[in-house]
Design a protein around this motif. Structure first.
Motif, mmCIF file in Angstrom:
data_model
loop_
_atom_site.group_PDB
_atom_site.id
_atom_site.type_symbol
_atom_site.label_atom_id
_atom_site.label_comp_id
_atom_site.label_asym_id
_atom_site.label_seq_id
_atom_site.Cartn_x
_atom_site.Cartn_y
_atom_site.Cartn_z
ATOM 1 N N UNK A 1 0.842 -1.207 0.000
ATOM 2 C CA UNK A 1 0.000 0.000 0.000
ATOM 3 C C UNK A 1 0.874 1.254 0.000
ATOM 4 N N UNK A 2 1.644 1.416 1.049
ATOM 5 C CA UNK A 2 2.454 2.627 1.198
ATOM 6 C C UNK A 2 3.597 2.650 0.188
ATOM 7 N N UNK A 3 4.263 1.514 0.032
ATOM 8 C CA UNK A 3 5.384 1.445 -0.912
ATOM 9 C C UNK A 3 4.953 1.693 -2.337
ATOM 10 N N UNK A 4 3.813 1.123 -2.704
ATOM 11 C CA UNK A 4 3.313 1.319 -4.060
ATOM 12 C C UNK A 4 2.916 2.773 -4.297
ATOM 13 N N UNK B 1 -1.370 0.961 -14.464
ATOM 14 C CA UNK B 1 -1.591 -0.306 -13.764
ATOM 15 C C UNK B 1 -1.352 -0.136 -12.261
ATOM 16 N N UNK B 2 -0.413 0.706 -11.899
ATOM 17 C CA UNK B 2 -0.128 0.964 -10.487
ATOM 18 C C UNK B 2 -1.305 1.663 -9.807
ATOM 19 N N UNK B 3 -1.948 2.579 -10.496
ATOM 20 C CA UNK B 3 -3.127 3.244 -9.923
ATOM 21 C C UNK B 3 -4.212 2.206 -9.650
ATOM 22 N N UNK B 4 -4.452 1.311 -10.601
ATOM 23 C CA UNK B 4 -5.443 0.255 -10.397
ATOM 24 C C UNK B 4 -5.021 -0.663 -9.246
ATOM 25 N N UNK B 5 -3.736 -0.968 -9.168
ATOM 26 C CA UNK B 5 -3.232 -1.811 -8.074
ATOM 27 C C UNK B 5 -3.411 -1.141 -6.717
ATOM 28 N N UNK B 6 -3.228 0.172 -6.688
ATOM 29 C CA UNK B 6 -3.430 0.913 -5.439
ATOM 30 C C UNK B 6 -4.886 0.883 -4.986
ATOM 31 N N UNK B 7 -5.800 0.902 -5.931
ATOM 32 C CA UNK B 7 -7.214 0.758 -5.570
ATOM 33 C C UNK B 7 -7.409 -0.589 -4.877
ATOM 34 N N UNK B 8 -6.845 -1.636 -5.466
ATOM 35 C CA UNK B 8 -6.975 -2.974 -4.888
ATOM 36 C C UNK B 8 -6.336 -3.081 -3.517
ATOM 37 N N UNK B 9 -5.104 -2.585 -3.384
ATOM 38 C CA UNK B 9 -4.438 -2.690 -2.086
ATOM 39 C C UNK B 9 -5.158 -1.870 -1.015
ATOM 40 N N UNK B 10 -5.742 -0.767 -1.409
ATOM 41 C CA UNK B 10 -6.490 0.049 -0.443
ATOM 42 C C UNK B 10 -7.738 -0.683 0.043
ATOM 43 N N UNK B 11 -8.441 -1.333 -0.875
ATOM 44 C CA UNK B 11 -9.628 -2.100 -0.481
ATOM 45 C C UNK B 11 -9.250 -3.273 0.421
ATOM 46 N N UNK B 12 -8.175 -3.955 0.067
ATOM 47 C CA UNK B 12 -7.714 -5.086 0.873
ATOM 48 C C UNK B 12 -7.324 -4.608 2.270
ATOM 49 N N UNK B 13 -6.554 -3.532 2.334
ATOM 50 C CA UNK B 13 -6.099 -3.012 3.624
ATOM 51 C C UNK B 13 -7.267 -2.525 4.476
ATOM 52 N N UNK B 14 -8.208 -1.879 3.844
ATOM 53 C CA UNK B 14 -9.369 -1.368 4.579
ATOM 54 C C UNK B 14 -10.137 -2.506 5.240
ATOM 55 N N UNK B 15 -10.340 -3.592 4.479
ATOM 56 C CA UNK B 15 -11.056 -4.729 5.054
ATOM 57 C C UNK B 15 -10.210 -5.431 6.114
ATOM 58 N N UNK B 16 -8.894 -5.465 5.918
ATOM 59 C CA UNK B 16 -8.016 -6.093 6.896
ATOM 60 C C UNK B 16 -8.022 -5.381 8.232
ATOM 61 N N UNK B 17 -8.138 -4.080 8.205
ATOM 62 C CA UNK B 17 -8.176 -3.309 9.449
ATOM 63 C C UNK B 17 -9.411 -3.579 10.285
ATOM 64 N N UNK B 18 -10.454 -4.078 9.646
ATOM 65 C CA UNK B 18 -11.709 -4.314 10.353
ATOM 66 C C UNK B 18 -11.783 -5.696 10.991
ATOM 67 N N UNK B 19 -10.793 -6.534 10.719
ATOM 68 C CA UNK B 19 -10.838 -7.904 11.226
ATOM 69 C C UNK B 19 -10.809 -7.927 12.748
ATOM 70 N N UNK B 20 -9.840 -7.293 13.361
ATOM 71 C CA UNK B 20 -9.717 -7.329 14.811
ATOM 72 C C UNK B 20 -10.043 -5.991 15.470
ATOM 73 N N UNK B 21 -10.628 -5.089 14.706
ATOM 74 C CA UNK B 21 -10.979 -3.778 15.257
ATOM 75 C C UNK B 21 -12.468 -3.502 15.054
ATOM 76 N N UNK B 22 -13.296 -3.939 15.992
ATOM 77 C CA UNK B 22 -14.738 -3.712 15.848
ATOM 78 C C UNK B 22 -15.099 -2.236 15.735
ATOM 79 N N UNK B 23 -14.264 -1.355 16.296
ATOM 80 C CA UNK B 23 -14.562 0.080 16.240
ATOM 81 C C UNK B 23 -14.492 0.626 14.822
ATOM 82 N N UNK B 24 -13.847 -0.107 13.910
ATOM 83 C CA UNK B 24 -13.766 0.312 12.504
ATOM 84 C C UNK B 24 -14.889 -0.281 11.657
#
Length: 163
Positions: free
Chosen positions: A20-23, A127-150
């Motif tokens: 996410x950040x590196x890309x 292609x990197x812009x499209x990849x960033x959309x994907x990584x952002x969606x993945x990261x957003x959902x990942x943050x909600x796994x153990x954080x009910x407040x999100x």
């Protein structure tokens, strides 16, 4: 500390920010290289794209390995978010891998035919812009796994899977 590195979940957490950040940083370097027409920046940006997109392979590998242990520790909604997170990673992974390969091919092509550098870099930017959309969606959902407040909503179409 060494014991933690043996855990796939820990390795996943250490690396999951890179795609996410590196890309994003790679994209900034590429765009700067295009704007100022500096080949060194373009090659640097292409290299960063290849490395950061390629790193997504390890992030997904460790995430898959961590899935069973993490799944057992979660509540029902956390499990739904974990499944959704995995589905998103699986869906976007081919684009991330293609982005890494495309960046490597662009470097090779431009080493042989330097006049193609700007065009190849522009293609990698898209292609990197499209990849960033994907990584952002993945990261957003990942943050909600153990954080009910999100978790403001349930995950879209949670699918129960066994990995």
């Amino acid at each position: 500390m060494i014991e933690l590195l043996e855990l796939p979940a820990y390795r996943h957490m250490l690396l999951n920010h890179i795609p996410v950040i590196g890309l994003f940083m790679a994209l900034v370097v590429l765009l700067a290289g295009l704007v100022v027409r500096q080949n060194a920046l373009l090659f640097t940006g292409l290299t960063l794209v290849a490395l950061t997109s390629g790193c997504s392979y390890l992030v997904i590998l460790y995430g898959d390995a961590a899935y069973p242990a993490i799944y057992d520790q979660l509540d029902g909604h956390g499990r739904d978010w974990l499944d959704y997170h995995g589905e998103l990673a699986e869906a976007w992974a081919p684009l991330l891998y293609a982005n890494a390969v495309l960046a490597v091919l662009a470097i090779i092509l431009c080493a042989v035919r330097p006049r193609t550098l700007r065009l190849a870099s522009l293609l990698v930017v898209l292609v990197t812009v499209a990849s960033l959309v994907g990584t952002s969606l993945i990261a957003r959902s990942g943050g909600k796994i153990q954080h009910p407040e999100f978790r403001l909503t349930d995950p879209p179409n949670p699918i129960k899977t066994t990995r």
